[in-house]
Design a protein around this motif. Structure first.
Motif, mmCIF file in Angstrom:
data_model
loop_
_atom_site.group_PDB
_atom_site.id
_atom_site.type_symbol
_atom_site.label_atom_id
_atom_site.label_comp_id
_atom_site.label_asym_id
_atom_site.label_seq_id
_atom_site.Cartn_x
_atom_site.Cartn_y
_atom_site.Cartn_z
ATOM 1 N N PRO A 47 13.311 -4.950 -5.662
ATOM 2 C CA PRO A 47 12.193 -4.527 -5.598
ATOM 3 C C PRO A 47 12.213 -3.219 -4.912
ATOM 4 C CG PRO A 47 12.691 -6.554 -4.457
ATOM 5 C CD PRO A 47 13.842 -6.016 -4.905
ATOM 6 N N GLY A 48 11.283 -2.330 -5.536
ATOM 7 C CA GLY A 48 11.115 -0.681 -5.261
ATOM 8 C C GLY A 48 10.079 -0.260 -4.547
ATOM 9 N N PRO A 49 10.058 0.946 -4.374
ATOM 10 C CA PRO A 49 8.817 1.714 -3.692
ATOM 11 C C PRO A 49 7.488 2.045 -4.636
ATOM 12 C CG PRO A 49 10.450 3.185 -4.263
ATOM 13 C CD PRO A 49 10.980 1.839 -4.958
ATOM 14 N N GLY A 50 6.595 2.145 -4.018
ATOM 15 C CA GLY A 50 5.244 2.866 -4.621
ATOM 16 C C GLY A 50 5.502 4.125 -5.116
ATOM 17 N N THR A 51 4.428 4.590 -5.946
ATOM 18 C CA THR A 51 4.380 5.803 -6.294
ATOM 19 C C THR A 51 4.328 7.128 -5.205
ATOM 20 O OG1 THR A 51 3.283 5.243 -8.214
ATOM 21 C CG2 THR A 51 2.985 7.362 -7.854
ATOM 22 N N ALA A 52 5.097 8.081 -5.387
ATOM 23 C CA ALA A 52 5.425 9.108 -4.457
ATOM 24 C C ALA A 52 5.036 10.457 -4.940
ATOM 25 C CB ALA A 52 6.644 8.822 -3.732
ATOM 26 N N PHE A 53 4.440 11.259 -4.098
ATOM 27 C CA PHE A 53 4.351 12.817 -4.595
ATOM 28 C C PHE A 53 5.471 13.445 -4.100
ATOM 29 C CE2 PHE A 53 0.003 11.572 -3.190
ATOM 30 C CZ PHE A 53 -0.837 11.728 -4.439
ATOM 31 N N SER B 28 -3.300 -4.236 -5.535
ATOM 32 C CA SER B 28 -3.161 -4.414 -4.355
ATOM 33 C C SER B 28 -1.994 -4.946 -3.882
ATOM 34 C CB SER B 28 -4.399 -4.798 -3.335
ATOM 35 O OG SER B 28 -4.696 -5.964 -3.930
ATOM 36 N N PRO B 29 -1.438 -4.494 -2.834
ATOM 37 C CA PRO B 29 0.120 -4.957 -2.417
ATOM 38 C C PRO B 29 -0.050 -6.474 -2.011
ATOM 39 C CG PRO B 29 -0.551 -3.086 -1.087
ATOM 40 C CD PRO B 29 -1.836 -3.398 -1.898
ATOM 41 N N VAL B 30 0.792 -7.141 -2.341
ATOM 42 C CA VAL B 30 0.851 -8.623 -1.663
ATOM 43 C C VAL B 30 1.899 -8.799 -0.525
ATOM 44 C CG1 VAL B 30 1.585 -10.914 -2.297
ATOM 45 C CG2 VAL B 30 0.384 -9.610 -3.917
ATOM 46 N N ALA B 31 3.139 -8.038 -0.867
ATOM 47 C CA ALA B 31 4.193 -8.154 0.130
ATOM 48 C C ALA B 31 5.046 -6.927 0.034
ATOM 49 C CB ALA B 31 4.782 -9.519 -0.016
ATOM 50 N N PRO B 32 5.670 -6.364 1.120
ATOM 51 C CA PRO B 32 6.596 -5.147 0.735
ATOM 52 C C PRO B 32 7.924 -5.516 0.126
ATOM 53 C CG PRO B 32 6.655 -5.891 3.069
ATOM 54 C CD PRO B 32 5.620 -6.760 2.356
ATOM 55 N N ALA B 33 8.651 -4.321 -0.275
ATOM 56 C CA ALA B 33 9.822 -4.690 -0.869
ATOM 57 C C ALA B 33 10.917 -5.568 -0.385
ATOM 58 C CB ALA B 33 10.431 -3.245 -1.404
ATOM 59 N N ASN B 34 10.830 -5.319 1.059
ATOM 60 C CA ASN B 34 11.983 -6.008 1.791
ATOM 61 C C ASN B 34 11.581 -7.406 2.301
ATOM 62 O OD1 ASN B 34 10.083 -5.660 3.867
ATOM 63 N ND2 ASN B 34 11.200 -4.350 4.950
#
Ligand code: PMV
Length: 340
Positions: free
Chosen positions: A317-323, A165-171
């Motif tokens: 820090p990068g993004p999550g998986t995307a379709f 689960s996410p803890v903090a966003p990339a930015n």
């Protein structure tokens, strides 16, 4: 059983590097981890995967970086596909085409981005609409670190827990990671085998299980507080504790090479002299140097010509998986590798 589907699934996932490591599987099985981990998703190391269930195929066909793969690599992909086939009640074999934007020979683990992209693409090809947490759980069953790549930024995978689960966003925390490739071609001991071997032969393994959650808690609070010094110390300690269990297994698993150790000394020396840099190493000799984004240029200038460093990849820090709705690179690769 559904006899045919024309649906394509396409997804892109980034690799991740654990700032607080996991090493070891839970006795509960199902590829659950024995200790919690926390990773940073990396924007520049990506895998794109396309999955298509097709009538007429007698086995799953897996093309990885334009090469048809066989044996255990295909078996791991088929095991994930089987879980999605069961969920969607599909009885067709699949054609899987996967491309990394980084050379596999660079010694960078691609299983995290690979299985995250595969889980997302498979679910789409099956017509399933699964939440990211469920995709994380499915990816995690194939490669625990892959469960973390479903999410962007800073991500945790708690022990004996199905999904990350996410803890903090990339930015949240402007960091950069410099991957220093010190030895690109050698095939390392696989992490699954290494974990089993460590659990059964390392006299300090119980101690690692005991200490890892504390390292995780420190890394987690340092990330949330954006405290680089605290993060540096906890992250390095987590790495050294993990590698100590590997090295004290019998026979030992020694991933470090000479340049790995020289770089550990160098990073420590530079941090003491005021350069905010910290190291971490995984199941291989490459050194990943974490640094605040504003120090990236200075760090690159120093490490790029360091003896023993063959090449460098810089990540944020990068993004999550995307379709993906379009994927010309994959289509080209697929045409070039017509296999049936
Ligand atoms: O889950 P795997 O098989 O990709 O193993 C990952 C192990 C380490 O990279 C060494 C640590 C981690 O937490 O990612």
């Amino acid at each position: 059983m559904a006899q045919r589907t024309n649906d394509l699934g396409r997804a892109e996932a980034c690799a991740n590097i654990a700032l607080a490591k996991y090493w070891g599987k839970s006795k509960k099985g199902d590829n659950l981890t024995a200790v919690p981990s926390l990773s940073m998703t990396l924007d520049s190391l990506r895998t794109r995967t396309e999955v298509k269930f097709e009538t007429g195929l007698t086995e799953d066909l897996v093309v990885l970086n334009s090469q048809l793969v066989h044996g255990s690599e295909t078996a791991r992909v088929s095991a994930l596909l089987d879980r999605f086939r069961n969920l969607a009640d599909i009885d067709l074999k699949a054609r899987v085409t996967s491309m990394n934007n980084f050379p596999t020979a660079a010694g960078l683990a691609s299983s995290a981005s690979g299985f995250a992209a595969l889980a997302a693409a498979s679910s789409q090809a099956c017509g399933l609409e699964l939440a990211a947490a469920e995709l994380s759980s499915q990816a995690r069953k194939s490669s625990a670190s892959a469960g973390r790549s479903l999410f962007g930024g800073f991500v945790e995978l708690l022990s004996e827990t199905p999904q990350a689960s996410p803890v903090a966003p990339a930015n949240h925390f402007p960091l950069a990671m410099i991957v220093l490739i010190v030895r690109s071609s050698r095939k390392e001991a696989s992490s699954s085998w290494g974990m089993q071997h460590t659990a059964s032969t390392c006299p300090y393994y119980e101690s690692w299980l005991h200490h890892a959650p504390e390292m995780f808690a420190q890394v987690r609070s340092a990330v949330l507080e954006k405290d680089f010094t605290k993060l540096a110390e906890a992250m390095e300690h987590s790495t050294r504790l993990m590698h100590a269990t590997m090295m004290t297994s019998l026979p030992p698993i020694l991933y470090f090479r000479g340049a790995t150790v020289e770089l550990m000394h160098e990073v420590a020396k530079r941090r003491a002299a005021g350069h905010p840099e910290a190291y971490t190493m995984d199941a291989g000799p490459n050194v990943k140097v974490l640094t605040p984004a504003q120090n990236l240029e200075a760090a690159l200038a120093f490490y790029k010509s360091y003896p023993g460093v063959e090449s460098i990849v810089t990540c944020r820090p990068g993004p999550g998986t995307a379709f993906l709705s379009h994927s010309s690179a994959l289509e080209t690769a697929q045409r070039e590798n017509e296999v049936s």
